[in-house]
Design a protein around this motif. Structure first.
Motif, PDB file in Angstrom:
ATOM      1  N   MET A  97       0.876  -1.036   0.033  1.00 33.12           N
ATOM      2  CA  MET A  97      -0.063  -0.140  -0.033  1.00 33.12           C
ATOM      3  C   MET A  97       0.814   1.322   0.020  1.00 33.12           C
ATOM      4  N   GLU A  98       1.885   1.186   0.748  1.00 34.74           N
ATOM      5  CA  GLU A  98       2.864   2.329   0.648  1.00 34.74           C
ATOM      6  C   GLU A  98       3.336   2.867  -0.621  1.00 34.74           C
ATOM      7  N   LEU A  99       3.721   1.757  -1.417  1.00 31.85           N
ATOM      8  CA  LEU A  99       4.191   1.961  -2.797  1.00 31.85           C
ATOM      9  C   LEU A  99       3.155   2.550  -3.406  1.00 31.85           C
ATOM     10  N   TYR A 100       1.977   2.131  -3.427  1.00 34.78           N
ATOM     11  CA  TYR A 100       0.693   2.658  -4.150  1.00 34.78           C
ATOM     12  C   TYR A 100       0.527   4.099  -3.841  1.00 34.78           C
ATOM     13  N   LEU A 101       0.672   4.468  -2.675  1.00 34.49           N
ATOM     14  CA  LEU A 101       0.564   5.857  -2.341  1.00 34.49           C
ATOM     15  C   LEU A 101       1.370   6.710  -2.982  1.00 34.49           C
ATOM     16  N   GLN A 102       2.696   6.254  -2.913  1.00 30.00           N
ATOM     17  CA  GLN A 102       4.018   6.954  -3.273  1.00 30.00           C
ATOM     18  C   GLN A 102       3.980   7.134  -4.681  1.00 30.00           C
ATOM     19  N   LEU A 103       3.285   6.044  -5.187  1.00 26.51           N
ATOM     20  CA  LEU A 103       3.157   6.052  -6.844  1.00 26.51           C
ATOM     21  C   LEU A 103       2.172   7.224  -7.293  1.00 26.51           C
ATOM     22  N   THR A 104       0.968   7.249  -6.423  1.00 26.71           N
ATOM     23  CA  THR A 104      -0.188   8.060  -6.751  1.00 26.71           C
ATOM     24  C   THR A 104       0.422   9.383  -6.667  1.00 26.71           C
ATOM     25  N   GLN A 105       1.039   9.767  -5.387  1.00 32.36           N
ATOM     26  CA  GLN A 105       1.557  11.045  -5.363  1.00 32.36           C
ATOM     27  C   GLN A 105       2.578  11.667  -6.504  1.00 32.36           C
ATOM     28  N   PHE A 106       3.370  10.660  -6.943  1.00 30.40           N
ATOM     29  CA  PHE A 106       4.286  10.943  -7.848  1.00 30.40           C
ATOM     30  C   PHE A 106       3.654  11.290  -9.003  1.00 30.40           C
ATOM     31  N   TYR A 107       2.500  10.645  -9.732  1.00 34.20           N
ATOM     32  CA  TYR A 107       1.836  11.000 -10.759  1.00 34.20           C
ATOM     33  C   TYR A 107       1.174  12.165 -10.634  1.00 34.20           C
ATOM     34  N   GLN A 108       0.502  12.712  -9.233  1.00 39.19           N
ATOM     35  CA  GLN A 108       0.021  13.836  -9.238  1.00 39.19           C
ATOM     36  C   GLN A 108       1.096  14.985  -9.406  1.00 39.19           C
ATOM     37  N   ASP A 109       2.249  14.813  -8.656  1.00 35.81           N
ATOM     38  CA  ASP A 109       3.068  15.643  -8.629  1.00 35.81           C
ATOM     39  C   ASP A 109       3.514  15.956 -10.037  1.00 35.81           C
ATOM     40  N   TYR A 110       3.728  15.034 -11.043  1.00 37.83           N
ATOM     41  CA  TYR A 110       4.031  15.138 -12.405  1.00 37.83           C
ATOM     42  C   TYR A 110       2.899  16.236 -12.833  1.00 37.83           C
ATOM     43  N   ALA A 111       1.574  15.835 -12.859  1.00 42.39           N
ATOM     44  CA  ALA A 111       0.723  16.751 -13.344  1.00 42.39           C
ATOM     45  C   ALA A 111       0.629  18.078 -12.890  1.00 42.39           C
ATOM     46  N   ALA A 112       1.065  18.088 -11.724  1.00 38.75           N
ATOM     47  CA  ALA A 112       0.968  19.575 -11.064  1.00 38.75           C
ATOM     48  C   ALA A 112       2.092  20.487 -11.618  1.00 38.75           C
TER      49      ALA A 112
END
Length: 154
Positions: A1-16
């Motif tokens: 779950m930690e990896l998934y949350l980290q990856l989700t944040q990474f994708y959102q940071d990219y977009a931002a």
């Protein structure tokens, strides 16, 4: 779950970063020897190499940003990315393979918003001491064509 949350944040940071035109932060999301391509779905599915944009290494990413900010004349616009939750295809301590769908909306200064590009990301992501970094980002767009031209990263 930690990896998934980290990856989700990474994708959102990219977009931002892209939406805010924070190009220094965008470049730092990639490994030094990265690849970044924007390719039509038809070409991708048929195994054809032609891409609308293809960059190899951070040097080419920096060159593209220099072009965008210093030399390319274009009708200015803002863009907003909507990125789905990532789907982890495979992962190990050294590499994450993931995909996500995206939609990019473009708004010119006349105030009219339009769908600019829709597709999916196919990514190879390296965990590093500095955080996650794209080793490869392939943006496969579903549109038959790109409106006007491709200036900013997808």
């Amino acid at each position: 779950m930690e990896l998934y949350l980290q990856l989700t944040q990474f994708y959102q940071d990219y977009a931002a970063h892209v939406d805010r035109a924070d190009w220094d932060a965008w470049i730092e999301m990639f490994t030094d020897d990265c690849t970044y391509s924007v390719q039509a779905r038809e070409n991708h599915e048929r195994g054809l190499p032609m891409a609308a944009l293809s960059l190899d290494g951070k040097g080419m990413l920096k060159d593209r940003i220099y072009g965008i900010t210093e030399t390319i004349f274009h009708d200015p616009y803002m863009q907003k990315h909507i990125v789905s939750a990532p789907r982890i295809i495979s992962h190990s301590a050294e590499l994450i393979e993931a995909q996500a769908n995206y939609a990019v909306f473009r708004t010119k200064y006349d105030g009219i918003a339009q769908v600019f590009n829709v597709g999916r990301y196919i990514d190879r992501i390296r965990p590093t001491d500095e955080g996650l970094r794209f080793e490869s980002r392939l943006c496969i767009f579903d549109n038959d064509m790109i409106l006007n031209s491709l200036i900013y990263p997808i």
